[in-house]
Design a protein around this motif. Structure first.
Motif, PDB file in Angstrom:
ATOM      1  N   ASN A   1      17.298   1.860  -7.507  1.00 36.70           N
ATOM      2  CA  ASN A   1      16.264   2.212  -6.530  1.00 36.70           C
ATOM      3  C   ASN A   1      15.204   1.108  -6.364  1.00 36.70           C
ATOM      4  O   ASN A   1      14.053   1.256  -6.757  1.00 36.70           O
ATOM      5  N   TYR A   2      15.613   0.023  -5.716  1.00 38.40           N
ATOM      6  CA  TYR A   2      14.764  -1.156  -5.587  1.00 38.40           C
ATOM      7  C   TYR A   2      13.921  -1.195  -4.313  1.00 38.40           C
ATOM      8  O   TYR A   2      13.039  -2.043  -4.189  1.00 38.40           O
TER       9      TYR A   2
ATOM     10  N   ILE B   1       0.835  -1.201   0.000  1.00 39.36           N
ATOM     11  CA  ILE B   1       0.000   0.000   0.000  1.00 39.36           C
ATOM     12  C   ILE B   1       0.874   1.257   0.000  1.00 39.36           C
ATOM     13  O   ILE B   1       0.570   2.237  -0.696  1.00 39.36           O
ATOM     14  N   TYR B   2       1.965   1.231   0.760  1.00 38.30           N
ATOM     15  CA  TYR B   2       2.872   2.385   0.771  1.00 38.30           C
ATOM     16  C   TYR B   2       3.382   2.679  -0.635  1.00 38.30           C
ATOM     17  O   TYR B   2       3.491   3.844  -1.045  1.00 38.30           O
ATOM     18  N   GLN B   3       3.705   1.633  -1.368  1.00 36.90           N
ATOM     19  CA  GLN B   3       4.289   1.819  -2.701  1.00 36.90           C
ATOM     20  C   GLN B   3       3.312   2.446  -3.692  1.00 36.90           C
ATOM     21  O   GLN B   3       3.734   2.960  -4.735  1.00 36.90           O
ATOM     22  N   PHE B   4       2.031   2.420  -3.379  1.00 39.16           N
ATOM     23  CA  PHE B   4       1.037   2.979  -4.296  1.00 39.16           C
ATOM     24  C   PHE B   4       1.286   4.461  -4.560  1.00 39.16           C
ATOM     25  O   PHE B   4       1.353   4.908  -5.701  1.00 39.16           O
ATOM     26  N   TRP B   5       1.456   5.245  -3.512  1.00 38.13           N
ATOM     27  CA  TRP B   5       1.483   6.694  -3.661  1.00 38.13           C
ATOM     28  C   TRP B   5       2.741   7.224  -4.342  1.00 38.13           C
ATOM     29  O   TRP B   5       2.752   8.360  -4.818  1.00 38.13           O
ATOM     30  N   VAL B   6       3.782   6.403  -4.435  1.00 42.18           N
ATOM     31  CA  VAL B   6       5.024   6.904  -5.036  1.00 42.18           C
ATOM     32  C   VAL B   6       4.988   6.830  -6.559  1.00 42.18           C
ATOM     33  O   VAL B   6       5.923   7.288  -7.227  1.00 42.18           O
TER      34      VAL B   6
ATOM     35  N   HIS C   1      11.492   6.823  -6.989  1.00 45.86           N
ATOM     36  CA  HIS C   1      10.857   5.678  -7.650  1.00 45.86           C
ATOM     37  C   HIS C   1      10.609   5.951  -9.133  1.00 45.86           C
ATOM     38  O   HIS C   1      10.528   5.014  -9.924  1.00 45.86           O
ATOM     39  N   ARG C   2      10.496   7.221  -9.509  1.00 47.44           N
ATOM     40  CA  ARG C   2      10.432   7.535 -10.948  1.00 47.44           C
ATOM     41  C   ARG C   2      11.700   7.055 -11.644  1.00 47.44           C
ATOM     42  O   ARG C   2      11.668   6.553 -12.773  1.00 47.44           O
TER      43      ARG C   2
END
Length: 413
Positions: free
Chosen positions: A199-200, A159-164, A185-186
């Motif tokens: 950036n993994y 869920i955290y990874q969603f917003w990035v 993350h871009r």
């Protein structure tokens, strides 16, 4: 507890807000074709769980029963803290090797195929990661992390990874040094030489800084999203299988047995020298990069959104747990897959008669499955209405382009 289901309304609201914000500021990052493709893959990844066996779950059970150190309790706050950090550490190595080894890249590649970067990209998930991904979490099993803790921290991490996954948030100062952010993350989703395979981290960017895989986003080099060997398709079946198919073909055609085996475990991009010559796979030229964006009519885009709603509704019916047989679950998942594949044919701009043929075959199979699956209750009426609307819709899509072509021909004459 798996929190993903509860986060879905938030995901939908956030995507709508991002779309309107992008339109408001003059930087819309959404295309219907690409976003629908991503969301199709997301729904299929969730539906897959209803028809495949969880190898990782069985390994977890065996480890917990016979090999676990049982060092942790779900009642301790330190268990949750350690599990959160350890999960992200394991995720870092899964993610990194998912880029560095072809067999793992085959599962992960679906997440990177989008040539846009927005919140729908976050939901573009694989359906084959369950085959090998569990291997990287065995240390957590062995330490005795309780099942409920592991499932919960895994869902929080996702869920955290969603917003990035957005272009609308810039750099965040000190936060960039510790946590994964939209900016760093871009970089991960870019195919630029300078950004490739960097950036993994899922939650913490610290792992990348420690292990030498960190790359800052540079103002002088805007990210170009997508993969080096572009898919140029919105077909989810191709998206999920094209690397597996490439590996199988290379393994079959490789002249040496050593190379036949190496194809599966070698570093991503490696191929037997002979095949690189006889069967080259060209990479995208980033100096003249053009996104895959075949022209489509407004009717086709509306149809794609209509099918997205239908697929999400089928997934919701699966998740409601009202189906009482494995065969019915398989039928639902197959119906979802066929719907996404035929819709992709329309949004890829293929000849209308080809798309119509496959869509009518799908609807016939759907109707047959409906007749042969008893006990669906109110769903039967809803499905019948869907079939009726769908037939009318595809006939409209078929005749509209032909009518336009005929009118153009008459005007030219």
């Amino acid at each position: 507890m798996d929190l993903i289901v509860y986060a879905v309304p938030f995901f939908i609201l956030a995507m709508v807000l991002e779309l309107f914000w992008g339109l408001w500021v003059g930087h819309n990052t959404y295309r219907v074709n690409d976003a629908v493709s991503s969301l199709f893959l997301g729904t299929l990844s969730q539906a897959r769980k209803f028809i495949t066996l969880g190898v990782g779950g069985y390994i977890y059970h065996l480890t917990a029963e016979h090999f676990s150190l049982s060092l942790m309790s779900s009642k301790s706050i330190w268990t949750w803290v350690l599990a959160t950090v350890l999960y992200d550490f394991c995720y870092y190595w899964l993610h990194r090797l998912g880029h560095e080894r072809t067999i793992l890249w085959a599962a992960h590649v679906a997440h990177h195929q989008s040539e846009d970067y927005n919140l729908s990209t976050a939901l573009r998930q694989t359906s084959t990661g369950f085959l090998l991904g569990w291997v990287f979490y065995v240390p957590m099993f062995a330490l005795g992390v309780p099942a409920e803790v592991l499932v919960t921290v895994a869902s929080i991490n996702l869920i955290y990874q969603f917003w990035v996954h957005t272009e609308h948030v810039g750099k965040l100062g000190w936060y960039e040094w510790i946590f994964v952010t939209p900016s760093n993350h871009r970089v991960h989703h870019a195919q630029n030489d300078h950004y490739l395979d960097r950036n993994y981290g899922g939650l913490f960017i610290l792992w990348d800084r420690v292990f030498g895989t960190f790359q800052e986003e540079l103002a002088s080099e805007p990210p170009i999203y997508g993969i080096r060997g572009p898919l140029r398709s919105f077909n989810p079946l191709r998206a999920l299988t094209h690397i597996y198919a490439d590996m199988f073909r290379d393994s079959w055609n490789a002249p040496r047995w050593r190379d036949k085996l190496l194809v599966w475990i070698a570093r991503t991009g490696w191929r037997p020298a002979e095949l690189a010559v006889t069967d080259p796979r060209p990479k995208a030229d980033l100096n003249d990069f053009v996104r895959f964006d075949p022209p489509t009519s407004l009717a086709v885009r509306v149809y794609a959104l209509f099918q997205l709603v239908a697929v999400v509704a089928l997934l919701g019916y699966l998740q409601a747990g009202v189906l009482d047989s494995y065969a019915a679950s398989v039928w639902f998942v197959v119906a979802m897959l066929l719907t996404t594949v035929t819709t992709a044919s329309w949004i890829e701009g293929r000849a209308p008669w080809i798309s119509l043929r496959w869509d009518l075959l799908r609807l016939g199979a759907f109707a047959l499955g409906l007749v042969m699956t008893p006990g669906l209750g109110i769903f039967t009426g809803v499905a019948a209405a869907y079939l009726t609307v769908n037939v009318l819709f595809v006939l409209l899509l078929y005749w509209s382009p032909n009518a336009a072509a005929a009118a153009e021909s008459m005007n030219t004459a």
